[in-house]
Structures are given as structure tokens and as C-alpha cells.
Write an enzyme that holds these catalytic residues in place. Structure first.
Site, mmCIF file in Angstrom:
data_model
loop_
_atom_site.group_PDB
_atom_site.id
_atom_site.type_symbol
_atom_site.label_atom_id
_atom_site.label_comp_id
_atom_site.label_asym_id
_atom_site.label_seq_id
_atom_site.Cartn_x
_atom_site.Cartn_y
_atom_site.Cartn_z
ATOM 1 N N ASP A 168 0.819 -1.211 0.000
ATOM 2 C CA ASP A 168 0.000 0.000 0.000
ATOM 3 C C ASP A 168 0.854 1.263 0.000
ATOM 4 O OD1 ASP A 168 0.689 -1.087 2.578
ATOM 5 O OD2 ASP A 168 -0.521 0.495 3.500
ATOM 6 N N LEU A 468 50.982 -14.872 34.638
ATOM 7 C CA LEU A 468 51.432 -13.863 33.691
ATOM 8 C C LEU A 468 52.892 -14.061 33.312
ATOM 9 C CD1 LEU A 468 49.809 -10.717 35.347
ATOM 10 C CD2 LEU A 468 49.098 -11.779 33.193
ATOM 11 N N SER A 469 53.269 -13.464 32.185
ATOM 12 C CA SER A 469 54.685 -13.428 31.829
ATOM 13 C C SER A 469 55.447 -12.677 32.919
ATOM 14 C CB SER A 469 54.862 -12.705 30.490
ATOM 15 O OG SER A 469 56.222 -12.586 30.159
ATOM 16 N N GLY A 472 57.194 -15.828 37.305
ATOM 17 C CA GLY A 472 58.157 -16.719 37.952
ATOM 18 C C GLY A 472 57.874 -18.191 37.727
ATOM 19 N N SER A 541 49.405 -19.962 29.382
ATOM 20 C CA SER A 541 48.091 -20.605 29.189
ATOM 21 C C SER A 541 46.971 -19.693 29.696
ATOM 22 C CB SER A 541 48.030 -21.969 29.872
ATOM 23 O OG SER A 541 48.546 -21.963 31.178
#
Length: 634
Positions: A168, A468-469, A472, A541
Site C-alpha cells: 500500500d 602472567l609473563s 616466575g 596458558s
């Protein structure tokens, strides 16, 4: 009801009896945003006299308050039930509605049009027999039109209406209708939708919904309701071989053991030979039990309990099948996957795969390509993002019974579930088993893990260091290995940097490569445990899913997760390798803790706080746990 059939008023029992015998058509509406899907369903409910008086009164009040039709009845409000939908004027969730006519019963799924909610459209389409694809006559064929049409074809829906709505608003011009149909047909031919019915309509005004419209004298096809009443409901499932996924082992007492489920295809009778898959054991159907008594015959679509003549092992998720035509069994497949999640699909990441009543662990081993839904071009892919569709290889941790999706939706359709959050992240269709799944078998070995561990006088296990990097990990793992070696333990240390010089030298640091890095190391660690060693694994990881995958490769208490918990600020202050400095300077991309996430363990066996313990004290504490019968208490 606000509108009710004469039969309901005259003879309710006769109405209910006739209603019970009607066929059922499941269909969905789909299309782009604001094409009129909800309005169309509301009109169908209204015209089929399925609105109660209080619903009609509420609809009229809501139409005046939040409607979009200037105070007139806004039929979309019948199905846009969420507050967010009414506020935005769009459909977010899948809304299911039931209605009926004198000829047939219907269940309709109103699916979202916005690209963000394409996953909900797949949910609605998964059980549909037919589809209504709406197009706004002013806009023509859009990206979402193509996307939804491709999914409709992919999911095996063969009865399709192309509802060209809001005619329409284009003055009912036939040339506009014909141009849209021609444009759509060119695309439909490419995706295998050879047969569709195009209907010009106005859902809001009711043109060509239940009765032919006087506004389209040039259209001689059926109105929508007649098409829905006459569309064939495919009932060929009974012609296919018998299949019944076992949903429940029914054991109410010592004298009864049955297997309950919904028959996915075929016919079964007492005395029929059946095979249990994936085990392959055969037996004979003894009884078909229902709440109303035993049956002489059961067919596809019925939920029954089957008892067998022999006491064979059958569990939830197994499949009872015709012995003469059983489904295939495999653990590696080619499949099509539609990705639902904001987090991308990463090859090698473990997901849960649910097919019928069976749940197994699955990995996407190789995305072959993804599909551009506009051009149908096959594009190279290393991952799938939200709403993307790709063809991928899957590897499972256990064999399953299956049929290709094109032959049996129940035994060929699956969903993927995130192992950590339990979110449904994807849905897929199995194509075929990979040949290598049939050619590779476990070789039985006489010397096993227990024998190798006994010869070394130790309990084989993995000690998995994560953090974490600079936390240790490698320092503590090295000290621990020295202590274990001094005690005569047989060990090996898998260090993240060292492994990248050889086994994983082809991997970078994207999310996909990080997942594959851990997958390979986890498999190597598993082999070393099988050799009877104490394996120390020192890897960042960063993702919980991969650490969980590594844990599940081993037996209970063989995996010891050590979280070397060092705050980012402390790890960055140490920065022995100068990596944080490079990452902060933008010279090192995808560095964990800076521009790539780290997901800390939620329940590690051992947590080492390096702000309180020296590396020597940390190694000694882990040693004490390992040598003390594995009772962490830390």
C-alpha cells in the site's frame, strides 16, 4: 473469545474432536528489521479469531499508549511481548504463537530481524516446516533477506512464501512487485530455493492475508492463509529407517528396564531387530510401553518406552536403530556451523557438542571457509565471528551415531556450548564423517601407564604452572624439577619458550595460535604421563577453557594446577625480557595482560603468592604437596 467460530458456541465437544484431528503446520516469519513480521502474525491471530476479549481490550489500550499506528490497532504488540521490544519497535526474542482455522492448526515463530539476533532466527527455524520471508516493498531485497533465506535453505525448509509487504505504501504497483520477485529469484536460484510463492500484501490493512485483495487485480495467486492451509506437511519420516535417541533409562523397579525417547524416524514393532549405537550390540524389541498401555506399533513423532529381549548396555544419548539400516558412527565430521556468540569460534578450543540427548567434547580442527551471504562466495577463515556461517571439520572425544542433516535433522543437527559459561555459542549441521575417522583406531598395548609408573616407583601426573609473563613460572618449575630429580623422580619440564623453538615454532600469538599452542602441549603432556613421568608444564596458558581441556585429558588427580599469582604491576616491574616495555610501546601485539586477556584460575590445586614466597620456598611448598599424598591444603 472476541471472535469465535459458531461450532465452539454450539458444540464444544465436537469442536475439540475436530480440532484434535487437524494437521499441524509449524512455520516461521523472518526478514529484515521493520518488515512487518510481528504485524503479520498479529493479523493472522486476529483474523483467525484467536484473541480473547481481555487480550483485545489490552491490545487496543496498548495501541493507543505505545503503538505505532496513530491510535489504530497495532497488531505487532500481540507478539512483541518484551518491554525492550516495545521500546525499540523491534523483535528481540523468538515469540511462538498458536492459532488454528477450520482446516489446520499452526505454530508460528516470530523471529528477530536485526542482524544481532540472527541466532534466535536459527532457533525458530530449526523445527519449522515452512517459512514466510517478508520484504518491505519500499526497500526490496536486503542483506538480512539474503541471510535469512540462506539459513532457511541451509536448515532444509523447502516450503517458502515471499511476502512482499507494505504494498500500500508503493501504491500497489505491479512493476515494483515484479522487480522484487525477479531480484529475489536470482538469489534464490543460487542457494537452492527453486520453489517459492510470492504474495503482494499489506499485513496492517489485511490485504491478501485471508481473502484476495481488490487492490491487486493483477495477482491471481492464493492469499496467505489459504497457502498456509494447503501447504503440504511432509510426513515422510515414517518411510525412513527407525531411529530413537535414548533420553532416559527407565528403571522404576528390579523387574522393569526400558529405554524412553522420541522416535525421530521410522516405525518400530515388537519383534523388530534393533541395534544400539555407538556400541553396535543387537537385540529384539520386546514391548512398546506408553502411559495408556502397550502399543503394537509406534511411529516417528511418538514418545515411547521400549524394552528389549536382552540385557544389553544402553545409556542416555545412545541411539536405538533398525538393525538392517543403522546410522553411521564416527568421531570426525565435516559440518556447517552458524556462530552465535560475541566471542569468536577458535580452532582447537574445546566446546561441548549436544546432539539429541548425547553430549560430547568437540573441537573445530579446521575451518575450511566461511560464506559471504550476499555473494555466496567462499572466504578463507581462521575463526568465525558473531552470525558468521562456515564449513568446518569437527573432532569429538567419543564416537556418536549420526545421519547427515539433510537426511535426518534429529541425528544431524547439533549445538555447541561454551564449557566455562554454559552459553550456547553455535549451531550446526553434520554433512558426513571424515574418512580418517574410519581409518584410525586405538591400538591395544600390553604395557600400560600403571606398569610404566610402577617401574619408576612414582605417581605419574602433570603439574601445570600458569600465570602472567614474568610471574616466575619457569624459575619455580626449574627449582621443583631439580628437587624431584634429586629424590630420584623421573621428570620432564615443558617450558613455553623452549617448546616454541621446535614443536610450536610455526605458531604466533593470536588467540587462535595460543589455543593451538596449549592444545599441542596438553597432548604431549598426556603422552608423557602415559609414559609414567611427572611432567612440569610452564606456560602462560591464559584461557580457562584450554586449561580445562588439558585437565580433562587426564584421569582424576593426575592434573595439578599451580597458579603463580603475581599482580600485573609486579610482573611488569620485573620485566626480565623487556616484553612489557615493548607491549606498552605498541611494538608487541597480543601480549597477555596488556592487549590480550589473562583468565586466572578459579579453583587451582595450589596458589603461589610470589609477593610473599621466594622461588625456593614456592618450589618446596609444591614439592611437599606432591610428596605428601596430594592433599594441597594451600
Amino acid at each position: 473469545m472476541a471472535h469465535q467460530s459458531a461450532l465452539i458456541a454450539e458444540d464444544i465437544e465436537a469442536y475439540l474432536e475436530s480440532h484434535e484431528k487437524k494437521s499441524l503446520l509449524r512455520f516461521l516469519t523472518c526478514g529484515s528489521v521493520d518488515d512487518g513480521k510481528s504485524t503479520l502474525i498479529g493479523r493472522l491471530l486476529y483474523d483467525s479469531k484467536m484473541i480473547f476479549e481481555d487480550q483485545l481490550a489490552a491490545l487496543e489500550a496498548d495501541s493507543r499508549r505505545v503503538g505505532t499506528q496513530g491510535g489504530e490497532i497495532d497488531f505487532a504488540l500481540l507478539v512483541d511481548g518484551l518491554a525492550a521490544e516495545r521500546e525499540q519497535g523491534i523483535t528481540i526474542d523468538v515469540a511462538y504463537r498458536f492459532f488454528s482455522t477450520d482446516k489446520r492448526k499452526f505454530i508460528v515463530a516470530d523471529t528477530p530481524g536485526h542482524e544481532q539476533y540472527t541466532r534466535n532466527m536459527v532457533t525458530g527455524a530449526s523445527t519449522a516446516d515452512a517459512a514466510i520471508i517478508l520484504i518491505d516493498a519500499r526497500k526490496g531485497v536486503l542483506t538480512q533477506t539474503r541471510r535469512h533465506s540462506f539459513l532457511v535453505s541451509l536448515l532444509g525448509i523447502r516450503h517458502v512464501v515471499l511476502a512482499i509487504n507494505k504494498m500500500d505504501l508503493v501504491d500497489w504497483r505491479q512493476e515494483r512487485f515484479d522487480a522484487i520477485v525477479a531480484d529475489y529469484r536470482a538469489f534464490a536460484d543460487q542457494i537452492g530455493l527453486k520453489d517459492f510463492t510470492a504474495i503482494p500484501m499489506s499485513a496492517l490493512r489485511g490485504d491478501n492475508i485471508t481473502e484476495p485483495s481488490t487492490n491487486t487485480p493483477w495477482y491471481d495467486g492464493p492469499p496467505l492463509m489459504r497457502w498456509l492451509e494447503e501447504a503440504p506437511v511432509e510426513d515422510d519420516l515414517q518411510e525412513k529407517p527407525f531411529r530413537m535417541p535414548v533420553q532416559w533409562v527407565n528403571r522404576p523397579n528390579l523387574d522393569f528396564r526400558g529405554f524412553s525417547g522420541l522416535i525421530a524416524s521410522g516405525v518400530v514393532k515388537p519383534g523388530d531387530k534393533v541395534k544400539t549405537l555407538p556400541s553396535g550390540r543387537e537385540s529384539t524389541v520386546s514391548r512398546i510401553v506408553t502411559l495408556r498401555g502397550d502399543l503394537d506399533r509406534a511411529v516417528a513423532g511418538q514418545s515411547v518406552t521400549i524394552t528389549l529381549a536382552d540385557e544389553i548396555d544402553v545409556s542416555r544419548g545412545d541411539v536405538l536403530a533398525a538393525a538392517g539400516g543403522p546410522p553411521a558412527v564416527a568421531d570426525q565430521f565435516e559440518s556447517t556451523i552458524v556462530w552465535f556468540d560475541d566471542e569468536p569460534m577458535l580452532p582447537g578450543r574445546p566446546y561441548l557438542m549436544k546432539l539429541g540427548a548425547r553430549t560430547v567434547s568437540a573441537q573445530v580442527t579446521e575451518p575450511k571457509y566461511k560464506v559471504n551471504v550476499n555473494t555466496l562466495e567462499h572466504l578463507a577463515a581462521t575463526r568465525l565471528e558473531l552470525n558468521e556461517i562456515g564449513v568446518c571439520n569437527l573432532a569429538l572425544d567419543a564416537p556418536i551415531a549420526f545421519d547427515p542433516y539433510a537426511e535426518n535433522k534429529d541425528l544431524g543437527g547439533f549445538i555447541l556450548i561454551d564449557r566455562i559459561s554454559n552459553r550456547t555459542v553455535g549451531a550446526g549441521m553434520l554433512h558426513f564423517a571424515l574418512r580418517r575417522s574410519q581409518n584410525i583406531h586405538w591400538q591395544a598395548l600390553d604395557v600400560d601407564k600403571a606398569a610404566r609408573s610402577a617401574a619408576k616407583g612414582q605417581k605419574a601426573r602433570v603439574v601445570w604452572f600458569t600465570g602472567l609473563s614474568g610471574a616466575g613460572k619457569s624459575t619455580i618449575a626449574n627449582l621443583l624439577e631439580k628437587r624431584l630429580h634429586a629424590e630420584g623422580r623421573h621428570t620432564y619440564l615443558l617450558d613455553g619458550d623452549n617448546v616454541r623453538h621446535g614443536l610450536n615454532k610455526d605458531l604466533g600469538f593470536t588467540e587462535e595460535d595460543r589455543v593451538e599452542n596449549i592444545r599441542r602441549v596438553a597432548e604431549v603432556a598426556k603422552l608423557m604421563v602415559d609414559a609414567g613421568l611427572v611432567v612440569l608444564v610452564s606456560f602462560i596458558s591464559p584461557f580457562r577453557a584450554e586449561r580445562q581441556m588439558a585437565r580433562e585429558l587426564l584421569e582424576d588427580r593426575e592434573f595439578v594446577e599451580v597458579f603463580v599469582d603475581t599482580p600485573l604491576a609486579e610482573a611488569e616491574k620485573r620485566d626480565v625480557k623487556g616484553l612489557y616495555k615493548k607491549a606498552r610501546a605498541g611494538q608487541l601485539k597480543n601480549f597477555t595482560g596488556i592487549d590480550s586477556p589473562y583468565e586466572p584460575p578459579e579453583a587451582p590445586e595450589i596458589r603461589i603468592d610470589t609477593t610473599r614466597l621466594s622461588p625456593e620456598d614456592a618450589a618446596q611448598r609444591i614439592f611437599d604437596v606432591l610428596e605428601g599424598g596430594f592433599d594441597p591444603g594451600i
